[in-house]
Design an enzyme around this catalytic site. Structure first.
Site, mmCIF file in Angstrom:
data_model
loop_
_atom_site.group_PDB
_atom_site.id
_atom_site.type_symbol
_atom_site.label_atom_id
_atom_site.label_comp_id
_atom_site.label_asym_id
_atom_site.label_seq_id
_atom_site.Cartn_x
_atom_site.Cartn_y
_atom_site.Cartn_z
ATOM 1 N N ASP A 1 0.810 -1.231 0.000
ATOM 2 C CA ASP A 1 0.000 0.000 0.000
ATOM 3 C C ASP A 1 0.839 1.275 0.000
ATOM 4 O OD1 ASP A 1 -2.124 -1.720 2.330
ATOM 5 O OD2 ASP A 1 -2.178 -1.719 0.138
HETATM 6 N N1 LIG Z 1 3.269 -6.389 -2.867
HETATM 7 C C1 LIG Z 1 2.018 -5.916 -2.752
HETATM 8 N N2 LIG Z 1 0.972 -6.778 -2.757
HETATM 9 C C2 LIG Z 1 -0.293 -6.298 -2.624
HETATM 10 C C3 LIG Z 1 -0.531 -4.923 -2.438
HETATM 11 C C4 LIG Z 1 0.592 -4.033 -2.465
HETATM 12 O O1 LIG Z 1 0.453 -2.796 -2.365
HETATM 13 N N3 LIG Z 1 1.840 -4.571 -2.627
HETATM 14 N N4 LIG Z 1 -1.845 -4.472 -2.195
HETATM 15 C C5 LIG Z 1 -2.711 -5.533 -1.664
HETATM 16 C C6 LIG Z 1 -4.159 -5.249 -1.377
HETATM 17 N N5 LIG Z 1 -4.339 -5.158 0.073
HETATM 18 C C7 LIG Z 1 -4.852 -3.955 0.495
HETATM 19 O O2 LIG Z 1 -5.302 -3.153 -0.340
HETATM 20 C C8 LIG Z 1 -4.014 -6.204 0.961
HETATM 21 C C9 LIG Z 1 -4.296 -7.514 0.587
HETATM 22 C C10 LIG Z 1 -3.955 -8.567 1.440
HETATM 23 C C11 LIG Z 1 -3.368 -8.343 2.674
HETATM 24 C C12 LIG Z 1 -3.019 -9.514 3.530
HETATM 25 O O3 LIG Z 1 -2.605 -9.365 4.659
HETATM 26 N N6 LIG Z 1 -3.181 -10.732 2.949
HETATM 27 C C13 LIG Z 1 -2.797 -11.996 3.637
HETATM 28 C C14 LIG Z 1 -3.791 -13.115 3.309
HETATM 29 C C15 LIG Z 1 -5.220 -12.692 3.618
HETATM 30 C C16 LIG Z 1 -6.202 -13.805 3.175
HETATM 31 O O4 LIG Z 1 -5.744 -14.925 2.852
HETATM 32 O O5 LIG Z 1 -7.409 -13.522 3.185
HETATM 33 C C17 LIG Z 1 -1.449 -12.457 3.073
HETATM 34 O O6 LIG Z 1 -1.160 -12.203 1.862
HETATM 35 O O7 LIG Z 1 -0.749 -13.136 3.838
HETATM 36 C C18 LIG Z 1 -3.097 -7.025 3.052
HETATM 37 C C19 LIG Z 1 -3.424 -5.962 2.202
HETATM 38 C C20 LIG Z 1 -2.679 -6.691 -2.634
HETATM 39 N N7 LIG Z 1 -1.342 -7.176 -2.660
#
Ligand SMILES: Nc1nc2c(c(=O)[nH]1)N[C@@H](CN(C=O)c1ccc(C(=O)N[C@@H](CCC(=O)O)C(=O)O)cc1)CN2
Length: 288
Positions: free
Chosen positions: A232
Site C-alpha cells: 500500500d
Molecule cells: N506487494 C504488494 N501486494 C499487494 C498490495 C501491495 O500494495 N503490494 N496491495 C494488496 C491489497 N491489500 C490492500 O489493499 C491487501 C491484501 C492482502 C493483505 C493480507 O494481509 N493478505 C494476507 C492473506 C489474507 C487472506 O488470505 O485472506 C497475506 O497475503 O498473507 C493485506 C493488504 C494486494 N497485494
C-alpha cells in the site's frame, strides 16, 4: 481478439525530463516534420523537482512510426528524457485479479461491456471460485489459481505464465487479498494497479474499515495505486472519499465504501489505459 481502433489519438508520447528551454519546440518539431496531427498536448512544469512532464496525443497520417520513434530518441538523448511512445489504437490488455469481493470486478466488467473502458479485460484470475460466474457471464475467461501459505511461489509462477500467454499489459488487483512477492512486483514493473479501501496513507494493511470505525472517522475513502513490494505504499493514481457518521457500524462502512472503491479503481484503470499517468518516483502526474 483486441481490435485496432482508428482515431485521432493514434499515438501518445509521454516525456519526463529536467526542465530547460526548447523541450516542447524540439518535440513538436519532430512531429510536425512528419506531418503529425497533434490532437492534444498537456504539460506540467514541476518547479519543486525542476522537471517537465508532457503528454502529446497525435495522429500519424503518412510517416513511418519506426522512423518517428528513432528521431524522438535523438531528441530524448539530447534532453535526457525518459519517454514512452504508445500506440493508442491498441487497447491496453488487462488481467483482473480478485478474491471474494466482486463489486470492483462487476463495475469494471460493466464499463468494459458498455464500451466506456479503454482497456480490454482479457482474463480474470482468482484464488477463489466465487466470482467465476460473474466473469464468464461477461464472456471473460476465468482462471482459478489457489494460494496457500506454502504454494504462493507456484501460484505466482502460474500468474506470470497467464500474463505472458495473454499478452497482458496491466494487472488490476480488484480487492485481491494476497500480498504479491517482491519478485512478482519487480517482474510486473509498474504494470499493476491495486485498489486499497482507505484514503491512504491512513489505515494501511488489512481491515481498514474496522480501523476507521475505531478511529471514529467522518469520511472513508479509497486509493488506487501502483503495486510495489511495500504494501500500500505504491505511487497513488487516484483517491476519493465519501461521508459517514457515528451511526454506521464497521459492516455499514464496508457497504458504503464499495461505490467509492469501484469509482476510484475505474478512473485509475481508464487513465492508465489512456496513457495519462506518468510515474515519477513515489508520485504520479495524471494528465486528465
Ligand atoms: N506487494 C504488494 N501486494 C499487494 C498490495 C501491495 O500494495 N503490494 N496491495 C494488496 C491489497 N491489500 C490492500 O489493499 C491487501 C491484501 C492482502 C493483505 C493480507 O494481509 N493478505 C494476507 C492473506 C489474507 C487472506 O488470505 O485472506 C497475506 O497475503 O498473507 C493485506 C493488504 C494486494 N497485494
Amino acid at each position: 481478439m483486441t481490435e485496432i481502433r482508428e482515431n485521432a489519438e493514434q499515438f501518445v508520447l509521454n516525456v519526463a525530463c529536467p526542465n530547460r528551454p526548447g523541450i516542447v519546440h524540439a518535440l513538436t518539431s519532430v512531429l510536425i516534420a512528419h506531418e503529425c496531427d497533434i490532437a492534444q498536448h498537456q504539460q506540467f512544469d514541476d518547479h519543486v523537482h525542476d522537471m517537465l512532464f508532457t503528454r502529446t496525443a497525435f495522429g500519424l497520417a503518412t510517416a513511418d512510426a519506426d522512423v518517428l520513434r528513432t528521431e524522438i530518441g535523438v531528441v530524448a538523448d539530447r534532453f535526457g528524457m525518459t519517454w514512452q511512445l504508445h500506440d493508442a489504437r491498441r487497447p491496453v490488455r488487462a488481467l483482473v485479479m480478485v478474491s471474494k469481493f466482486g463489486h470492483c470486478l462487476n463495475d469494471l466488467l460493466y464499463r468494459w461491456t458498455a464500451g466506456s473502458l479503454d482497456a480490454d479485460i482479457v482474463q480474470v484470475v482468482s484464488n477463489h471460485e466465487d466470482l467465476r460466474p460473474m466473469a464468464e457471464r461477461a464472456g471473460v475467461p476465468f482462471t482459478y489459481v489457489p494460494v496457500t501459505k506454502g504454494s504462493k511461489p507456484e501460484a505466482e509462477e502460474r500468474l506470470k505464465q497467464i500474463v505472458i500467454e495473454n499478452d497482458v499489459d496491466l494487472v488490476v488487483l480488484a480487492r485481491y487479498m494476497q500480498v504479491l512477492s517482491d519478485d512478482l512486483c519487480t517482474w510486473m514493473g509498474g504494470r499493476a494497479i491495486n485498489i486499497h479501501h482507505s484514503f491512504l496513507p491512513s489505515f494501511k494493511g488489512a481491515r481498514p474499515y474496522h480501523q476507521a470505525y475505531l478511529r471514529g472517522v467522518k469520511q472513508i475513502g479509497a486509493t488506487a495505486h501502483y503495486v510495489t513490494p511495500d504494501l500500500d505504499e505504491g505511487p497513488i493514481i487516484e483517491q476519493d472519499v465519501t461521508r459517514v457518521d457515528h451511526s454506521l457500524s464497521p459492516d455499514d462502512l464496508v457497504a458504503t465504501g464499495r461505490d467509492v472503491e469501484s469509482l476510484v479503481l475505474a478512473r485509475a484503470v481508464q487513465w492508465h489505459a489512456q496513457h495519462r499517468v506518468l510515474q515519477y518516483g513515489s508520485r504520479t502526474v495524471v494528465f486528465k
